[in-house]
Design an enzyme around this catalytic site. Structure first.
Site, PDB file in Angstrom:
ATOM      1  N   LYS A  33       1.043  -1.275  -0.044  1.00 16.00           N
ATOM      2  CA  LYS A  33       0.142  -0.075  -0.004  1.00 16.00           C
ATOM      3  C   LYS A  33       1.034   1.193   0.121  1.00 16.00           C
ATOM      4  O   LYS A  33       0.480   2.252  -0.685  1.00 16.00           O
ATOM      5  CB  LYS A  33      -0.771   0.046   1.337  1.00 16.00           C
ATOM      6  CG  LYS A  33      -1.613   1.237   1.281  1.00 16.00           C
ATOM      7  CD  LYS A  33      -2.186   1.365   2.885  1.00 16.00           C
ATOM      8  CE  LYS A  33      -1.081   1.693   3.983  1.00 16.00           C
ATOM      9  NZ  LYS A  33      -1.448   1.912   5.298  1.00 16.00           N
ATOM     10  N   SER A  34       1.804   1.360   0.887  1.00 16.42           N
ATOM     11  CA  SER A  34       2.800   2.472   1.062  1.00 16.42           C
ATOM     12  C   SER A  34       3.271   2.687  -0.264  1.00 16.42           C
ATOM     13  O   SER A  34       3.567   3.974  -0.700  1.00 16.42           O
ATOM     14  CB  SER A  34       3.749   2.330   2.131  1.00 16.42           C
ATOM     15  OG  SER A  34       2.962   2.074   3.438  1.00 16.42           O
ATOM     16  N   LYS A 353      -5.121   5.797  14.307  1.00 12.51           N
ATOM     17  CA  LYS A 353      -5.437   5.322  13.042  1.00 12.51           C
ATOM     18  C   LYS A 353      -6.552   4.741  12.572  1.00 12.51           C
ATOM     19  O   LYS A 353      -7.677   5.388  12.935  1.00 12.51           O
ATOM     20  CB  LYS A 353      -4.317   4.058  13.010  1.00 12.51           C
ATOM     21  CG  LYS A 353      -2.875   4.443  13.199  1.00 12.51           C
ATOM     22  CD  LYS A 353      -1.817   3.534  12.725  1.00 12.51           C
ATOM     23  CE  LYS A 353      -0.470   4.050  13.226  1.00 12.51           C
ATOM     24  NZ  LYS A 353       0.394   4.698  12.268  1.00 12.51           N
ATOM     25  N   HIS A 398      -9.038  -3.027   9.059  1.00 10.24           N
ATOM     26  CA  HIS A 398      -8.522  -4.199   8.244  1.00 10.24           C
ATOM     27  C   HIS A 398      -7.628  -5.000   9.145  1.00 10.24           C
ATOM     28  O   HIS A 398      -7.705  -6.251   8.993  1.00 10.24           O
ATOM     29  CB  HIS A 398      -7.652  -3.785   6.887  1.00 10.24           C
ATOM     30  CG  HIS A 398      -6.847  -2.624   7.018  1.00 10.24           C
ATOM     31  ND1 HIS A 398      -5.744  -2.630   6.408  1.00 10.24           N
ATOM     32  CD2 HIS A 398      -6.729  -1.634   7.829  1.00 10.24           C
ATOM     33  CE1 HIS A 398      -4.984  -1.609   6.678  1.00 10.24           C
ATOM     34  NE2 HIS A 398      -5.565  -0.952   7.471  1.00 10.24           N
ATOM     35  N   ARG A 399      -6.631  -4.277   9.743  1.00  8.17           N
ATOM     36  CA  ARG A 399      -5.662  -5.251  10.475  1.00  8.17           C
ATOM     37  C   ARG A 399      -6.112  -6.057  11.719  1.00  8.17           C
ATOM     38  O   ARG A 399      -5.811  -6.727  12.185  1.00  8.17           O
ATOM     39  CB  ARG A 399      -4.580  -4.142  11.033  1.00  8.17           C
ATOM     40  CG  ARG A 399      -3.719  -3.585   9.856  1.00  8.17           C
ATOM     41  CD  ARG A 399      -2.494  -3.319  10.224  1.00  8.17           C
ATOM     42  NE  ARG A 399      -2.048  -2.221   8.939  1.00  8.17           N
ATOM     43  CZ  ARG A 399      -1.756  -2.685   7.742  1.00  8.17           C
ATOM     44  NH1 ARG A 399      -1.728  -4.130   7.748  1.00  8.17           N
ATOM     45  NH2 ARG A 399      -1.564  -2.103   6.747  1.00  8.17           N
TER      46      ARG A 399
HETATM   47  O1  LIG Z   1       3.628   6.581   5.237  1.00  5.85           O
HETATM   48  C1  LIG Z   1       3.055   5.380   5.170  1.00  5.85           C
HETATM   49  O2  LIG Z   1       2.868   4.590   4.147  1.00  5.85           O
HETATM   50  C2  LIG Z   1       2.456   4.784   6.450  1.00  5.85           C
HETATM   51  C3  LIG Z   1       3.177   5.414   7.785  1.00  5.85           C
HETATM   52  C4  LIG Z   1       2.386   4.954   9.027  1.00  5.85           C
HETATM   53  O3  LIG Z   1       1.664   5.536   9.766  1.00  5.85           O
HETATM   54  P1  LIG Z   1       2.189   6.795  10.726  1.00  5.85           P
HETATM   55  O4  LIG Z   1       3.401   7.696  10.162  1.00  5.85           O
HETATM   56  O5  LIG Z   1       1.007   7.658  10.919  1.00  5.85           O
HETATM   57  O6  LIG Z   1       2.521   5.957  11.834  1.00  5.85           O
HETATM   58  C5  LIG Z   1       1.467   3.507   8.890  1.00  5.85           C
HETATM   59  O7  LIG Z   1       1.055   3.365  10.015  1.00  5.85           O
HETATM   60  C6  LIG Z   1       0.660   3.607   7.657  1.00  5.85           C
HETATM   61  O8  LIG Z   1      -0.082   2.494   7.611  1.00  5.85           O
HETATM   62  C7  LIG Z   1       1.340   3.670   6.370  1.00  5.85           C
HETATM   63  C1  LIG Z   2      -2.616   3.170   9.528  1.00  9.21           C
HETATM   64  C2  LIG Z   2      -2.763   2.613   8.193  1.00  9.21           C
HETATM   65  O1  LIG Z   2      -3.469   3.215   7.492  1.00  9.21           O
HETATM   66  P1  LIG Z   2      -3.235   4.703   6.734  1.00  9.21           P
HETATM   67  O2  LIG Z   2      -2.413   4.705   5.606  1.00  9.21           O
HETATM   68  O3  LIG Z   2      -4.628   5.058   6.384  1.00  9.21           O
HETATM   69  O4  LIG Z   2      -2.700   5.423   7.870  1.00  9.21           O
HETATM   70  C3  LIG Z   2      -2.801   1.016   8.202  1.00  9.21           C
HETATM   71  O5  LIG Z   2      -2.593   0.377   6.875  1.00  9.21           O
HETATM   72  O6  LIG Z   2      -2.663   0.268   9.059  1.00  9.21           O
END
Ligand SMILES: O=C(O)C1=C[C@@H](OP(=O)(O)O)[C@@H](O)[C@H](O)C1
Ligand SMILES: C=C(OP(=O)(O)O)C(=O)O
Length: 447
Positions: A33-34, A353, A398-399
């Site tokens: 996803k990221s 979150k 989802h998690r």
């Molecule tokens: O930059 C990203 O892709 C993400 C950063 C994280 O959030 P935080 O930086 O808010 O902890 C993570 O929890 C999220 O699912 C994805």
């Molecule tokens: C925190 C999450 O999502 P988001 O990218 O919406 O912050 C996640 O996928 O656990």
């Protein structure tokens, strides 16, 4: 990849999982996803067309694609996992749009910064939980630099209206202790701000979730922009750098999604192998496998895979999980099978979150018989002698749905449970086919 919400799959109201004797098999992971959402935005902002291979198809990426479409960006779909995005070279064809952001942090935060810099008249809104997730630190940083972003509801939270502003700043300060996505957003937008001067972003206070910044810097580099990094305190983008398509880019498998299957292998025999991430992953969440090793699991790694199996005992763990906040939820459920109490520290970001994950996790682990101490930023989990059958609420997270499926596993002298997971469709945020993949590694005879 045509944006379409809700996800087209038909989900039941709940899923019943039978107790699972043994977990074994191989899972091909969905895309990260990221990486997917960063790549989509960078490809849209770049000069030239970018072929994206193994893009994640889930609610969060549909949200990003839907927004890009509303902004006038075009793409061609080659097949289910491949698209070609035609970049706007730093410009967006539409300067007015109403954008639905769902509950995708990786969409709303970077888009807010990019749109504030490009300038136009935009509204950004999401599902009700999105309107409870903080964005004030990012808005403050952008407005201090000359943007005009207003809150349409409660100050500090979406929905937002972005008006034509003019950003001119050589130094921008942003707080790093609520979400790293604010820094990610400013970094990704910074090359759009440089005129003849460099732009520096200073992090105020502690920065959380640091490995996600490494993903951001890695992808910016692949799109032609180098960031000068001064530890975790300050980042500078020098002028004269513009995003340019790398031609094609491959999205790794999602390391957070990998955590459920690796934990299954560690708890219930294994081996369970995930394909799509391996030794050279750019995602911090691959370090989940290190935590499993510390708990006594046997982990092996290849170029493009990781495998976990049980060593017969799962040891309790006491560790700081700030660097892997998403995969740490899987550790909380694996802790049900450990030989004593485990403590997950420095996870305050869980509260902002998809739900308040500290409260949700504590409530649902207790249903299974665990004793749980919920601190402001930690959880201490004492496993029960035997797990109790339970109906697990998922809080539209989802998690929660994915990690609690693990409590159906037999392992480490604990019998798995008959589990009911309520509202399983929430997995569509990042992993629409999760339960099919989980059932695929569940075995009900030992060999
Ligand atoms: O930059 C990203 O892709 C993400 C950063 C994280 O959030 P935080 O930086 O808010 O902890 C993570 O929890 C999220 O699912 C994805
Ligand atoms: C925190 C999450 O999502 P988001 O990218 O919406 O912050 C996640 O996928 O656990």
């Amino acid at each position: 990849m045509t944006p379409q919400l809700p996800h087209p799959k038909h989900y039941p109201q709940h899923i019943d999982l039978e107790p699972v004797l043994h977990a074994e098999g191989t899972v091909r992971l969905p895309g990260s996803k990221s990486i997917s959402n960063r790549t989509l935005l960078l490809a849209a902002l770049a000069e030239g067309s970018t072929t994206i291979h193994d893009l994640l198809a889930s609610d969060d990426t549909m949200v990003m694609l839907g927004a890009l479409r509303a902004l006038g960006i075009r793409w061609d779909e080659i097949d289910e996992r491949t698209i070609v995005v035609h970049g706007g070279g730093g410009l967006l064809p539409k300067r007015e749009a109403d954008l639905f952001m769902g509950n995708a942090g990786t969409a709303i935060r970077p888009l807010t910064a990019a749109l504030a810099v490009i300038g136009g008249d935009y509204t950004l809104h999401g599902v009700s939980r999105m309107h409870e997730r903080p964005i004030g630190d990012l808005v403050d940083a952008l407005n201090a630099a000359g943007a005009q972003i207003e809150y349409m509801g409660e100050p500090g939270y979406p929905p937002l209206r972005i008006r034509r502003g003019h950003i001119h700043a050589e130094r921008i300060a942003v707080r790093g202790n609520v979400s790293s996505q604010f820094l990610t957003a400013l970094l990704m937008a910074a090359p759009l701000m440089t005129g003849s001067h460099p732009v520096s972003i200073d992090v105020v206070g502690e920065l959380i979730s640091k490995p996600y910044i490494e993903i951001t810097l890695n992808l910016m580099r692949r799109f032609g922009v180098e960031v000068e990094q001064n530890g975790w305190a300050s980042f500078t983008v020098h002028p004269g750098q513009r995003y340019a398509s790398p031609g094609s880019i491959h999205v790794e498998g999602d390391a957070s999604s990998a955590s459920y299957f690796l934990a299954a292998g560690a708890i219930a025999g294994g081996p369970v192998r995930v394909e799509g991430v391996g030794l050279h992953s750019i995602q911090g969440d691959v370090r989940f496998a290190d935590a499993l090793e510390r708990m006594g699991a046997i982990v092996t790694r290849g170029e493009n895979w990781i495998e976990a199996r049980s060593n017969g005992v799962l040891k309790a763990i006491d560790a700081d999980f700030n660097h892997i906040p998403d995969a740490a939820m899987t550790i909380a459920v694996a802790a049900l099978y450990a030989d004593g109490p485990s403590t997950l520290r420095n996870i305050a970001s869980w509260r902002v979150k998809e739900t308040d994950r500290l409260a949700a996790m504590a409530a649902e682990l207790r249903k299974l018989g665990a004793e749980v101490e919920e601190g402001a930023d930690y959880l201490r989990i004492t496993p029960p002698e035997q797990l109790k059958p339970a109906t697990i609420a998922t809080y539209d997270d989802h998690r929660m749905a994915m990690c609690f499926s693990l409590a159906s596993l037999d392992g480490q002298a604990r019998r798995g449970n008959a589990m009911r997971i309520l509202d399983p469709k929430c997995v569509a945020k990042t992993f629409p086919d999760y339960f099919e993949a989980f059932v695929g590694i569940a075995r009900n005879e030992l060999f």
